[in-house]
Design a protein around this motif. Sequence first.
Motif, short mmCIF file in Angstrom:
data_model
loop_
_atom_site.label_atom_id
_atom_site.label_comp_id
_atom_site.label_asym_id
_atom_site.label_seq_id
_atom_site.Cartn_x
_atom_site.Cartn_y
_atom_site.Cartn_z
N GLY A 332 31.53 34.52 -6.48
CA GLY A 332 32.11 33.83 -7.65
C GLY A 332 33.62 32.86 -6.82
N ALA A 333 34.23 33.27 -6.01
CA ALA A 333 35.25 32.95 -5.97
C ALA A 333 34.78 31.07 -5.38
N ARG A 334 34.00 30.74 -4.39
CA ARG A 334 33.65 29.32 -4.14
C ARG A 334 33.59 28.98 -5.16
N ALA A 335 33.21 29.30 -6.07
CA ALA A 335 32.76 28.45 -7.73
C ALA A 335 34.09 28.37 -8.01
N PHE A 336 34.67 29.17 -8.07
CA PHE A 336 36.75 29.38 -8.80
C PHE A 336 37.49 28.17 -8.06
N TYR A 337 37.62 27.89 -6.54
CA TYR A 337 37.58 27.20 -6.27
C TYR A 337 36.85 25.71 -6.33
N GLN A 429 27.44 26.33 -11.74
CA GLN A 429 27.41 26.14 -13.38
C GLN A 429 28.70 27.10 -13.46
N ASN A 430 29.36 28.02 -13.10
CA ASN A 430 30.51 28.60 -12.82
C ASN A 430 31.49 27.84 -12.09
N ALA A 431 31.32 26.95 -11.44
CA ALA A 431 32.23 25.91 -10.96
C ALA A 431 32.28 25.05 -11.86
N GLN A 432 31.89 24.35 -12.93
CA GLN A 432 31.27 23.77 -13.59
C GLN A 432 32.34 23.94 -14.97
N ILE A 433 32.17 25.22 -15.06
CA ILE A 433 33.18 26.25 -16.60
C ILE A 433 34.55 26.33 -15.28
N TRP A 434 34.98 26.60 -14.42
CA TRP A 434 36.64 26.55 -13.80
C TRP A 434 36.49 25.04 -14.03
N TYR A 435 36.17 24.39 -13.71
CA TYR A 435 36.20 22.79 -13.91
C TYR A 435 37.15 22.90 -15.26
N GLU A 436 36.27 23.15 -16.69
CA GLU A 436 37.11 22.50 -17.96
C GLU A 436 37.75 23.52 -18.20
N ALA A 437 37.72 24.68 -17.74
CA ALA A 437 38.78 25.70 -18.22
C ALA A 437 39.82 25.69 -18.87
N LYS A 438 40.59 26.54 -19.29
CA LYS A 438 42.26 26.36 -19.54
C LYS A 438 42.89 27.20 -18.91
N GLN A 439 42.15 28.17 -19.57
CA GLN A 439 42.92 29.68 -19.36
C GLN A 439 42.23 30.35 -18.57
N ASP A 442 39.92 32.78 -20.39
CA ASP A 442 38.58 31.78 -21.39
C ASP A 442 37.49 31.70 -20.48
N ALA A 443 37.45 31.24 -19.13
CA ALA A 443 36.59 31.29 -18.46
C ALA A 443 35.44 32.54 -17.98
N LYS A 444 35.93 33.42 -17.69
CA LYS A 444 35.53 34.62 -17.70
C LYS A 444 34.76 35.11 -18.50
N THR A 445 34.93 34.36 -20.06
CA THR A 445 34.11 34.74 -20.91
C THR A 445 32.45 34.37 -20.98
N LYS A 446 32.05 33.36 -19.60
CA LYS A 446 31.75 32.37 -20.37
C LYS A 446 30.37 32.65 -18.33
N LEU A 447 31.04 33.42 -18.06
CA LEU A 447 30.78 32.85 -16.30
C LEU A 447 29.77 33.92 -16.22
N GLN A 448 28.68 33.97 -15.75
CA GLN A 448 27.40 34.65 -15.83
C GLN A 448 27.95 35.21 -14.04
#
Length: 491
Positions: A332-337, A429-439, A442-448
């Motif tokens: 999941g690190a690539r999606a974060f970046y 999809q995880n990359a999109q979640i990180w893009y929209e996240a502020k904290q 918050d992001a990690k509750t949505k990541l798969q």
Amino acid sequence: MTYQSKPTSDGTYRIKVLDQDLFIESVPGNDSSLKLAPISQSNSRQKWKLARVPGQTDAWTIASVEDNSGVRYHKTPDTYWGYGYPLPLTGPSERWIIQERTASGKTFSKIKLNGSSNPFDSCSPGSDAVNFYYDNVSITKAPKQCYVFELLPDEPSQASAMDVIFIQDITGSQQPYIDNARATIGSIYSELNLNFVPGNFRVGLITFRDHPPQDLSMVTKVYPLTPDLGVIETRLGDLVATGGGDGPEAQSDALADALTANWNDDAVKVVILITDSPPHGTRISPSDYIDSFPEGCPQQNNPLNIAKRMKSLGITLHVIACQPTLDREFKGARAFYEGLTRKTGGRVFPIVNPDTLASYIVGSLTETADRENLVRSFESEIRKQAKINGTSNVSDISTQVYSDFKSKGIQLKTFVIEDTEEQNDQAGQNAQIWYEAKQLADAKTKLQAVGVSSAVPKYREGVQQKTELKVQPISLFQVEGVVQRCLSKPL
């Protein structure tokens, strides 16, 4: 340069032959004329002020930036084939029809005197003079009837200054990247070919390892921006990759340091993070890898907030992701970046061979500078579109701007890389979640969860990764970066 198939707004343009590096140039003096000539960045005789004629479709006036003379129709008894010449003469420009065409899969325009069927050409044997000739539908038979346009911003057409900060991971296996960065740094300026005044191209360096007790040597160290690339080269030569403790490192602290660097407000500002690991606090599941600070940076440096601040300061963040380590050891690190860099209009560039680092640096900086030229050219139009639509939603506006850019044939210098690791839909999809996240929380509750990546089949056989810097139609992703930069710039 970025070319479009027709002028899109009043402004200053270079006018180029579609498939040839030739530009319409004014020839002043007693024998004034127009000719086709190779590009000269400093030659104002290749720059033309185009203005729409109100109430008339595709009609424009054309005037030289050199002396403000209008382009006029001229004919003499010995004119080649009797069709006359366009040339600059004192007084206002006549009306010219700039008519868009498509042939052989390419879109361009022909330039005609209002009411005439014969377009600009340069078909006189042994001459580079622009004249009129029969309109020919074939690009091959009449290549110099086909033109594209480069819109020049009020500022210089190329960025006049650039500041680049390298954030270098100096833990574990990073020594080959440090060595190649040192070998590369001195040649970056000449390879970029962006016509900077040497003192207006500056480079800085931030190095990082980790927080105690994972690493007791250092967290970060900052070397200020300087035009003396030899200083940074020396600093890189002194670095030794070692330590780091657990998998994640102090990337968030290094990114925070970049915010307070001695930036030139007028420069194109770029941060390039070179690493093979994620920052603390970004893993999806405790079983993915060991993170001694699972809630995030001990100094409360939130990378998502830092990226938001970078956007507001006009800083573009790129990540050179060292492979296969990042994808295979850190799920999941690539999606974060991907999400993080997208917040700033930046990209993730996966790299396999440290010896190719120079091309990555030059490619990423060239693409960023070319995009900034588009920002300068279209900022007022994009802001106006946002005001008309009553929204500042980047995705909504980007869709409209992309359609407009596509119709205009807008292109961008793009650093194209073949990915060596297979990516799945969930990662996107995880990359999109990180893009929209502020904290982070918050992001990690949505990541798969995502699986461990594997090599693309052909790279399992030892095929070398391909990279290329090429001019190609601008993508929706790149348009999003342009829109984001335009809307985040202070009024």
